[in-house]
Design a protein around this motif. Sequence first.
Motif, short mmCIF file in Angstrom:
data_model
loop_
_atom_site.label_atom_id
_atom_site.label_comp_id
_atom_site.label_asym_id
_atom_site.label_seq_id
_atom_site.Cartn_x
_atom_site.Cartn_y
_atom_site.Cartn_z
N UNK A 139 30.38 16.96 45.62
CA UNK A 139 29.34 17.46 44.70
C UNK A 139 28.78 18.79 45.19
N UNK A 140 28.27 19.56 44.28
CA UNK A 140 27.71 20.88 44.61
C UNK A 140 26.56 20.73 45.59
N UNK A 141 26.56 21.58 46.60
CA UNK A 141 25.47 21.58 47.57
C UNK A 141 25.64 20.60 48.71
N UNK A 142 26.63 19.74 48.65
CA UNK A 142 26.83 18.76 49.73
C UNK A 142 27.72 19.36 50.80
N UNK A 143 27.25 19.40 52.03
CA UNK A 143 28.01 19.95 53.14
C UNK A 143 28.62 18.81 53.94
N UNK A 144 29.95 18.69 53.93
CA UNK A 144 30.57 17.54 54.61
C UNK A 144 30.62 17.73 56.12
N UNK A 145 30.55 16.62 56.83
CA UNK A 145 30.75 16.60 58.28
C UNK A 145 31.78 15.51 58.57
N UNK A 146 33.07 15.84 58.38
CA UNK A 146 34.09 14.79 58.46
C UNK A 146 34.33 14.24 59.85
N UNK A 147 33.94 14.98 60.87
CA UNK A 147 34.16 14.50 62.23
C UNK A 147 35.50 14.91 62.81
N UNK A 148 36.29 15.68 62.06
CA UNK A 148 37.54 16.24 62.58
C UNK A 148 37.55 17.73 62.30
#
Length: 606
Positions: A139-148
Amino acid sequence: MRRWTRPLLCLCLVLGGNAAEGADPVNYNVSFAPSGDGGLDGLMKQTSSLVSLQKKLPPAPFALIGRARTDETHFITVLHALGYDAGTAKITIDGMSLNDPALLDHLTRLPQGSQAKVAISTQKGALFSLGQVNITGLPAGFKPHPGIRTGQPATAAPILAVPAKLTTDLQNAGYAFAIVAPPYAVANEATHTLNVSYSVTPGPRVDIGAVSFSGLTRTDPAFLARHIRLRQGQPYSDKAVQQARDSLLGLGVFSSVTAVPATQAVSGQVPISFHVTEQKLHAVTLSGAYATDLGVSIGTSWENRNLFGHAETLTLSVAANGLGGTGTTAPGYDIKGVFTKPDYYVRGQTLTLSAEGLQQSLTAYRRTGIIIGGSLSRPITAHTAITYGPSFTTERVDQEGVARSYVLAQFPINFTWDTSNSLLEPTRGHKLSLTITPTMPVVGTPHDPFVILQGTGSVYFPVERKAWGVVALHGVLGSIQGASQFGVPADQRFYAGGSGTVRGYTYQTIGPLFADDTPQGGLALDAINLEFRQHITKSIGIVPFIDAGQVSAGSAPFKGTLRVGAGLGARYYTSIGPIRVDFALPLKRTPGSSAFGLYIGLGEAF
């Protein structure tokens, strides 16, 4: 190209085929050629069916070949899981390839008692690293932190963990129905990289809806609604829902709590239902302990867990103590009632009211008294708390043939900081407690007011895998200010010796003494304890330890005569905590102290 989520098929082969029908089982041994990666070699041995079934189920010739084919396929999965995407594995039996058409006949004709030689070798190739990590559909504005991240080794575990982490992060950001597809991975053998893609379907962003409770029989749902920090209309967060569940369990009223969010939103809100199972209303407990100095202590208690439907508890207990101890002169008793009310005016604040009647007959004094008190306790942070409130004591204390009566008004203030991971068996973290107790003698023998200052601290260091070895350190420091040694009632002074300070010495025998070797008690105390808690098996352990401490007549610590005790303990670990048996010797006996100390109880010494 491969998918990380392709399941590993386990082949169960049966005896079959004309050539193998009726053949004797084949005995075999297995050897692994080193690959140069100890972790890879160890994992292959741990997961090999050729190894695990070697002694349990000797196979027929056809089944041995099938077992080897299964391992050969499985080893490729192991190589990929550790980042060796171009790696290969080869298995031979008596030097023959598994695809050799003569292998089955060879195994069928093996002489009785001989062993086939199974050789396993791997060519791991280059270690692949992560190339591009693509996440689509966010979604717009969501900054992912996938951990890799690009460049790290392309091992399976962190790559497979990303969907769960992204799903949790999205749910905590209000996307209650977010779905993250399994990863799709493409290996590039030319660059030794693995490109990974994730597809996200976030769904709508929603709020918390109506909160309800089911399974209640005695508890007021309005009280529970106030207790949990979950309000209709606030942004949806899975973390907030789980914290609400944990807070309900922390009340001590429920044996189980399950949070069930609705499967779809209603007008942009997700209703939450908590399914609970209430514990039995009443509980009866038995307790017991033994120490050579304080003797046998036995007690029982009765508890109402939900007195008025708001998680209030009422606990009535009675105990007999001082039975047969070397540091006691007669049996004593302790009768006590405690009422607690959670969320008293403020969420998280607990009111405690108590009344206690006791009699103690110790080497230093004989005491009979009644104590009435009340306190408020509330958390400051997740690991810190403060407790404060008045208490009133009326008592008669006999020491050295002189009886004195007191009525004491006290207002203890206690601060705690606790990051330990267990109440009865901590293996990491620390505990710190600081208590200030202003005391005013109001009736009886005239004495000046005084303040009791006491601090205790414990720290735990795991030094072995799974915390099977733990170094534990504990210290006590105390001082009484504002009055002379004998201006403080005998039962309020500091004493040392025994399980709380220096094991091996009888309780109260460390410190200043009267002419007849009766303990005086002092105005300052310091003690330190060091233990090494070592598991021998899952349920058995040993604990060598050394203690040291002193009590001084003045109010300054570290000015008495230092006494040291050492010993060895045994532990039997149970689901409710370790059963503790400690044996200790004083390095130099004091007047009135025993030659050794034996202590039996539940839970660690500190």
